[in-house]
Design a protein around this motif. Sequence first.
Motif, PDB file in Angstrom:
ATOM      1  N   LYS A 128       0.828  -1.202   0.000  1.00 34.67           N
ATOM      2  CA  LYS A 128       0.000   0.000   0.000  1.00 34.67           C
ATOM      3  C   LYS A 128       0.863   1.253   0.000  1.00 34.67           C
ATOM      4  CE  LYS A 128      -3.907  -2.169   2.382  1.00 34.67           C
ATOM      5  NZ  LYS A 128      -4.723  -2.213   3.632  1.00 34.67           N
ATOM      6  N   ALA A 129       1.971   1.208   0.760  1.00 30.93           N
ATOM      7  CA  ALA A 129       2.845   2.387   0.819  1.00 30.93           C
ATOM      8  C   ALA A 129       3.465   2.685  -0.545  1.00 30.93           C
ATOM      9  CB  ALA A 129       3.933   2.161   1.867  1.00 30.93           C
ATOM     10  N   PHE A 130       3.893   1.636  -1.226  1.00 26.60           N
ATOM     11  CA  PHE A 130       4.505   1.852  -2.545  1.00 26.60           C
ATOM     12  C   PHE A 130       3.461   2.213  -3.605  1.00 26.60           C
ATOM     13  CE2 PHE A 130       8.270  -0.355  -0.887  1.00 26.60           C
ATOM     14  CZ  PHE A 130       9.276   0.412  -1.448  1.00 26.60           C
ATOM     15  N   SER A 131       2.218   1.764  -3.398  1.00 29.73           N
ATOM     16  CA  SER A 131       1.191   2.083  -4.387  1.00 29.73           C
ATOM     17  C   SER A 131       0.897   3.576  -4.441  1.00 29.73           C
ATOM     18  CB  SER A 131      -0.084   1.304  -4.078  1.00 29.73           C
ATOM     19  OG  SER A 131      -0.601   1.681  -2.813  1.00 29.73           O
ATOM     20  N   LYS A 132       1.246   4.311  -3.379  1.00 29.80           N
ATOM     21  CA  LYS A 132       1.055   5.760  -3.390  1.00 29.80           C
ATOM     22  C   LYS A 132       1.939   6.450  -4.431  1.00 29.80           C
ATOM     23  CE  LYS A 132      -0.193   5.901   1.519  1.00 29.80           C
ATOM     24  NZ  LYS A 132       0.178   6.417   2.868  1.00 29.80           N
ATOM     25  N   HIS A 133       3.013   5.763  -4.809  1.00 29.23           N
ATOM     26  CA  HIS A 133       3.929   6.355  -5.795  1.00 29.23           C
ATOM     27  C   HIS A 133       3.437   6.157  -7.226  1.00 29.23           C
ATOM     28  CE1 HIS A 133       7.040   7.199  -2.800  1.00 29.23           C
ATOM     29  NE2 HIS A 133       6.810   5.984  -2.294  1.00 29.23           N
ATOM     30  N   LEU A 134       2.374   5.374  -7.385  1.00 31.90           N
ATOM     31  CA  LEU A 134       1.847   5.172  -8.733  1.00 31.90           C
ATOM     32  C   LEU A 134       1.235   6.467  -9.248  1.00 31.90           C
ATOM     33  CD1 LEU A 134       0.096   1.700  -8.350  1.00 31.90           C
ATOM     34  CD2 LEU A 134       2.040   2.220  -9.832  1.00 31.90           C
ATOM     35  N   PRO A 135       1.341   6.766 -10.502  1.00 34.70           N
ATOM     36  CA  PRO A 135       0.725   7.978 -11.053  1.00 34.70           C
ATOM     37  C   PRO A 135      -0.797   7.859 -11.037  1.00 34.70           C
ATOM     38  CG  PRO A 135       1.679   6.656 -12.801  1.00 34.70           C
ATOM     39  CD  PRO A 135       2.104   6.035 -11.516  1.00 34.70           C
ATOM     40  N   SER A 136      -1.462   8.997 -11.043  1.00 35.69           N
ATOM     41  CA  SER A 136      -2.924   9.014 -11.002  1.00 35.69           C
ATOM     42  C   SER A 136      -3.502   8.492 -12.307  1.00 35.69           C
ATOM     43  CB  SER A 136      -3.423  10.438 -10.733  1.00 35.69           C
ATOM     44  OG  SER A 136      -3.029  11.290 -11.804  1.00 35.69           O
ATOM     45  N   ALA A 137      -4.816   8.211 -12.259  1.00 38.27           N
ATOM     46  CA  ALA A 137      -5.484   7.696 -13.462  1.00 38.27           C
ATOM     47  C   ALA A 137      -5.490   8.723 -14.578  1.00 38.27           C
ATOM     48  CB  ALA A 137      -6.909   7.284 -13.114  1.00 38.27           C
ATOM     49  N   ASP A 138      -5.630  10.002 -14.183  1.00 35.82           N
ATOM     50  CA  ASP A 138      -5.621  11.055 -15.209  1.00 35.82           C
ATOM     51  C   ASP A 138      -4.265  11.148 -15.890  1.00 35.82           C
ATOM     52  OD1 ASP A 138      -8.221  11.615 -14.551  1.00 35.82           O
ATOM     53  OD2 ASP A 138      -7.673  13.168 -13.086  1.00 35.82           O
ATOM     54  N   ALA A 139      -3.213  10.980 -15.078  1.00 28.68           N
ATOM     55  CA  ALA A 139      -1.863  11.054 -15.664  1.00 28.68           C
ATOM     56  C   ALA A 139      -1.575   9.863 -16.563  1.00 28.68           C
ATOM     57  CB  ALA A 139      -0.821  11.128 -14.552  1.00 28.68           C
ATOM     58  N   MET A 140      -2.204   8.716 -16.253  1.00 27.71           N
ATOM     59  CA  MET A 140      -1.962   7.520 -17.050  1.00 27.71           C
ATOM     60  C   MET A 140      -2.785   7.498 -18.337  1.00 27.71           C
ATOM     61  SD  MET A 140       0.301   5.591 -15.665  1.00 27.71           S
ATOM     62  CE  MET A 140      -0.017   3.984 -16.368  1.00 27.71           C
TER      63      MET A 140
END
Length: 667
Positions: free
Chosen positions: A496-508
Amino acid sequence: MASGGPSVASLWTEVNRCGQNGDYTRALKALSKILQETRDDVTALHCKVVCLVQSGSFKEALNVMNTHSKVLGSDVVFEKAYCEYRLNRVESSLKTIESAPEQTDKLKELYGQVLYRMERYSECRSVYTDLIRNSQDEYEEERKTNLSAVVAAMSQWEQTPMEDLGLSEVTYELCYNAACALIGQGQLTEALSKLQQAEELCRASLAEDSDMTEEDVESELAVIHSQMAYVMQLQGRTEEALQLYNQVIKLKPSDVGLLAVTANNIITINKDQNVFDSKRKVKLTSAEGVEYKLAKKQLQAIDFNKALLAMYTNQADQCRKLSSSLQSQNPSHPLPVLIQAAQLCREKQHGRAIELLQHFLDQNPESASAIKLTMAQLYLVQGHVTKACDVLRSIEEYQHKAGMVSALVTMYSHEEDIDGAIDVFKQAIEYYQAEQPGSAAHLALVREAANFKLKYGRKKEAVSDLEQLWKQNTKDVYTLAQLISAYSLVDTDKAKAFSKHLPSADAMSFNVDVDELENSHGATYVRKKAAKVVGENLPTEPGQAEVKKKKKKKRGKLPKNYDPKATPDPERWLPMRERSYYRGRKKGKKKEQVGKGTQGATGGALADLDASKTASSPPTSPRPSSGSTAAPSAGVVPPRQQKPSSSGGTRKKQASKKKKGGKGGWS
């Protein structure tokens, strides 16, 4: 000059005149007459030695000097050393030069030649450098040529870096030697350009001599063409190289060394193909005097190729003999032992080959790389994959190379030893972490290790590798996704902590115009379907109902004898046996056997002539009641006998090839 009567004076006049004209044979006759009068005349003896040297009679000249050594003393040191050099007694020539009371320029020149023949190139270069610096005469160009030859030899045989000596390449000899030096440094393109320049200079130089024919020019160019072919061979242009080599062979140059090298290079191109041509060419490498024309490494390469050719031509005894001789001459060289091992493998004796290699390895640990690689290959041939892995991992020189890591991981995976494969990755990563941290090779190994661990379900072990990769490039979404996927099965909090580093849906998301993409040049063949409207029924006007197109039925073909007026048979669909009017076959009548017996006779006539059918003949015995006949079944074909060969000898039967069902291939 020795004193004497009028006859002696006239003889000296004859010697002087013959010496100026170059008629050394007549001069020797006059000198012999002088020495009959004055046996120990120093001048006459010295002149006789010079005449013998000029005539090429080096043994006779050396005998004269040895016989009258007390009288001649040190006056003929140069002549003695030169005769020994020409007789290929280089060790004796070196001792004679070093024992001279004074080192004259001509002795230094000869000293340089002797050192070059003995392959003491560093000392030879010093001698020629000193001569060029301290002498000014018409032989300066020859000295520069010799110096460039020494530099080329050092570059080729000792891999010494090239040194700019300021030698201008104004002659084709200097240009040729410069090309040889470039070959030694691996600069093949530049070397080929230099050789082409040397060819042009040679043609221009020889064109000034009106006595030179075209054959003489080609003969002089032979050494340049052979070297050009060698460069092409190194570049992989074997067909062009082979064509040039064959041109040189056809010229039949007088230089036996050039012929030997050219023939050897042709053999290396042929390899295990065209062995009959190689067997003809190998004779040129054994011509008389070749050993004095070539360097030791050239002679060694020729001997190795002879042993390999004997192996390829199935001359096992000859191969063993040559390789054993080479091993005794070069006890620390691995190639003779590798040739012996290859011959044993051809004889299916892999165990003995491994023992031979292990014995050599124990005595020569410095040659471990080539020997161990061969041993690993032999273990793989025998199916001992784990032993092959152990041998490969013991080669420290290649232990952390990418190719070696890949091979070891593949073999451990084949043996289902996942821990062994991971250990190989671990050692390689630790090595690069210490020597080249963050390098491309280091990161590539870490990624491959992570992928391998994920593939075999070792996600907990793959986490550290993925974290290391992600820290190197935090924008790498693919690595981050792999890391989150691995942590989701190991530590959900960290996932969960690392998933915060994923880009947002809008950015993807990507702003892509689908219609424009489909209508673009690259989407020519995309079929565009109309969108269906869900939940809406479009009203239709009365009388405009959808009319379905009826398919046209094809008319069947009628038989050729079809009669439209006749009534068809109602039982035509039934099999013939089931029809009401079927009566079956008529029994009791046998067809006459036409064609049996003698030509023109019939079965009935033969029965009339048979005496056993007459009333006076005794009755025949009854047949068995089982109904079986003694004649073979019609479906059985009698076996074919093998015909003897026309030569009178026996031939082996060839196994019949069975066709596989379905694929049509041959087993």
